[in-house]
Design a protein around this motif. Structure first.
Motif, PDB file in Angstrom:
ATOM      1  N   LEU A 164     -16.818  -0.908  47.002  1.00  0.00           N
ATOM      2  CA  LEU A 164     -17.422   0.205  46.276  1.00  0.00           C
ATOM      3  C   LEU A 164     -18.723  -0.232  45.621  1.00  0.00           C
TER       4      LEU A 164
ATOM      5  N   GLN B 230     -18.640   9.759  41.375  1.00  0.00           N
ATOM      6  CA  GLN B 230     -17.656   8.778  41.857  1.00  0.00           C
ATOM      7  C   GLN B 230     -16.245   9.358  41.951  1.00  0.00           C
TER       8      GLN B 230
ATOM      9  N   VAL C 246     -14.374   8.365  45.292  1.00  0.00           N
ATOM     10  CA  VAL C 246     -13.947   6.988  45.567  1.00  0.00           C
ATOM     11  C   VAL C 246     -12.552   6.969  46.191  1.00  0.00           C
TER      12      VAL C 246
END
Length: 514
Positions: A342, A391, A394
């Motif tokens: 990530l 995010q 994710v």
């Protein structure tokens, strides 16, 4: 010699989030920081949606909404002409969105929560030495005192002492040679409902209206965050606060075409080079890294604080299981395996965006001015940019705890949305409200007696397991076990042996060596 289970070095957002997670799991933890006390300057000034979600799960979000601003748009100018206004649209289907709030306020909320959990930050405690042995590690401090711990986590920033003492490599490259940043009080006849960016042949200028402490709104205020790139400095050049303000008083008329701005003073200034760096590993023996100690990148896009908080939440529940003796050491290797890819993606994205926005080459400036900036007017582009920054997308599906199965999701490793659920007593709740330090066992209507499933989960995970019934089950007859960080751990038929096999495999993790 004093001792603790986990020593956290660094009391920024990453270290404080990790400390809250561990303390909520009843893990003995000490948090040290070399500074004399909490920072009062803003530093990072946006908490994206994923960070908001994590702090909410940690119980550290109370009061932050009152100190924050709703997400702003940004008016983009090229050679003084307005070409686009980038709006931060809410992410479809999500109940959280970004908050414009200072890092100081975020840290204050986390310290309050940590205090409620029985732990205080030990200020003025500077780490000088860290030695590992077969049973743990010994930390030495500038005061001459020493401390034994089973584990240490370096959350001590880009110039991490922990990373240096551990010998973990931190390769990288410069992205921009010199950037100026200042939070200033200024008399500026400009609309404060949006931020602004000016793209000029000499470089970029960003101006973000901020709310000072005690101010109710940004309208009518005079606090601005200014950012601009300038040519690389001479080897011996060091700009002080007055020189930084003088530079901005020259840059604003040149790049924004506005000569009527008067800066009255600065609350915080900084000069820095933008680097992209990524630690070769996030663990060496009993020492782990998180946040800026593990990765640094451009501040444009505001991803640093968000990514560090995500590191801490991912590591927290894993380290808690290991310290409790419920998981093998190898579970900690999944931390690097899930979070480092990530960080690689975030670094690539922030670097590319920074290079486009700064436009150091003529061809880049043409692409930026004629293609990139005008596209930001499109609602679809704005929605995609907001979701990317959030995010919330994710996933750890490709990691060692994930599953890349085909078909409709969610799959193991995916983030599970904040589902409307009912507790065992029938009261309504939200999935994410029950997480933080707990796992959630999501049951379909067909499972009337969860006793065997719950017993299996608690045998391996301890008492931190709650049973919920989603208002809309993901799939008929499928049971889901959601991790404390909101990602799907396991899903399968409502039979305890299936869950037990998964728990045995994951928590054993090969019993890797320290």
């Amino acid at each position: 010699m004093q001792s603790t289970e986990v020593l956290i070095i660094g009391a920024g957002p990453t270290g404080l989030t990790l400390a809250c997670s561990l303390a909520a799991h009843n893990v003995p933890v000490r948090v040290i920081d070399g500074a004399s006390g909490p920072a009062a300057t803003s530093r990072a000034n946006i908490l994206h949606a994923r960070g908001v979600e994590v702090l909410d799960r940690m119980g550290a979000l109370n009061g932050l909404h009152e100190q924050a601003l709703a997400p702003l748009g940004m008016a983009m100018h090229v050679q003084g002409r307005p070409l686009a206004t980038m709006r931060f649209a809410p992410v479809d289907g999500e109940s959280v969105q970004a908050l414009f709030v200072s890092q100081a306020s975020v840290e204050s909320g986390l310290r309050r929560r940590l205090s409620e959990l029985g732990t205080e930050v030990e200020w003025g405690t500077r780490l000088t030495d860290l030695e590992q042995d077969g049973d743990g590690l010994t930390a030495g401090f500038a005061s001459g005192t020493r401390l034994r711990a089973a584990w240490a986590v370096g959350c001590d920033g880009a110039h991490s002492t922990v990373r240096g003492r551990t010998g973990i490599e931190f390769p990288g490259v410069p992205v921009v040679e010199q950037f100026l940043l200042a939070d200033v009080r200024a008399r500026w006849d400009r609309d404060r409902s949006t931020s602004a960016g000016w793209f000029h042949r000499d470089g970029i200028l960003l101006a973000i209206p901020m709310r000072g402490i005690g101010e109710k709104t940004r309208e009518g205020g005079d606090l601005w965050r200014l950012m601009a790139d300038i040519p690389a400095p001479a080897a011996d050049e060091r700009l002080d606060e007055r020189q930084i303000i003088d530079r901005f008083e020259q840059i604003i008329p040149a790049r924004a075409g506005d000569g009527g701005v008067k800066i009255r003073g600065a609350e915080w200034t900084s000069v820095f080079r933008i680097h992209r760096r990524l630690a070769a590993d996030y663990r060496r023996g009993r020492v782990l890294l998180a946040g800026d100690a593990a990765h640094i990148h451009s501040p444009i896009g505001g991803q640093g604080m968000n990514t560090g908080i995500g590191d801490a939440e991912n590591l927290g529940w894993k380290l808690a299981l290991v310290t409790a003796g419920r998981a093998g050491i190898g579970l900690l290797d999944t931390y690097t395996a899930e979070r480092r890819p990530l960080a690689t993606e975030v670094l690539a994205g922030t670097t590319a965006n920074t290079k486009i926005l700064v436009g150091e080459r003529a061809v880049t400036r043409v692409v930026r001015d004629r293609l990139f900036v005008p596209l930001l007017n499109l609602p679809a582009v704005q929605r995609n940019a907001t979701r990317t920054a959030s995010q919330l997308w994710v996933t750890y599906r490709k990691g060692p705890l994930g599953a890349s199965s085909r078909g409709r999701g969610p799959h193991a490793g995916d983030r599970v949305p904040d589902l409307d659920c009912r507790r065992a007593d029938g009261t309504r709740t939200r999935l994410h409200a029950e997480l933080g330090c707990a796992w959630a066992l999501l049951l379909p209507p067909a499972v009337t007696d969860p006793g065997a499933l719950l017993a299996a989960a608690r045998e391996y995970l301890g008492g931190h397991v709650t049973v919920l019934r989603p208002h809309e089950p993901a799939a008929e007859g499928v049971v889901m076990l959601v991790r404390p960080d909101g990602h799907l751990g396991w899903q399968g038929p409502p039979a305890a042996p299936h869950l037990t096999r998964w728990l045995t495999r994951v928590l054993g993790c090969g019993q890797a060596q320290v």
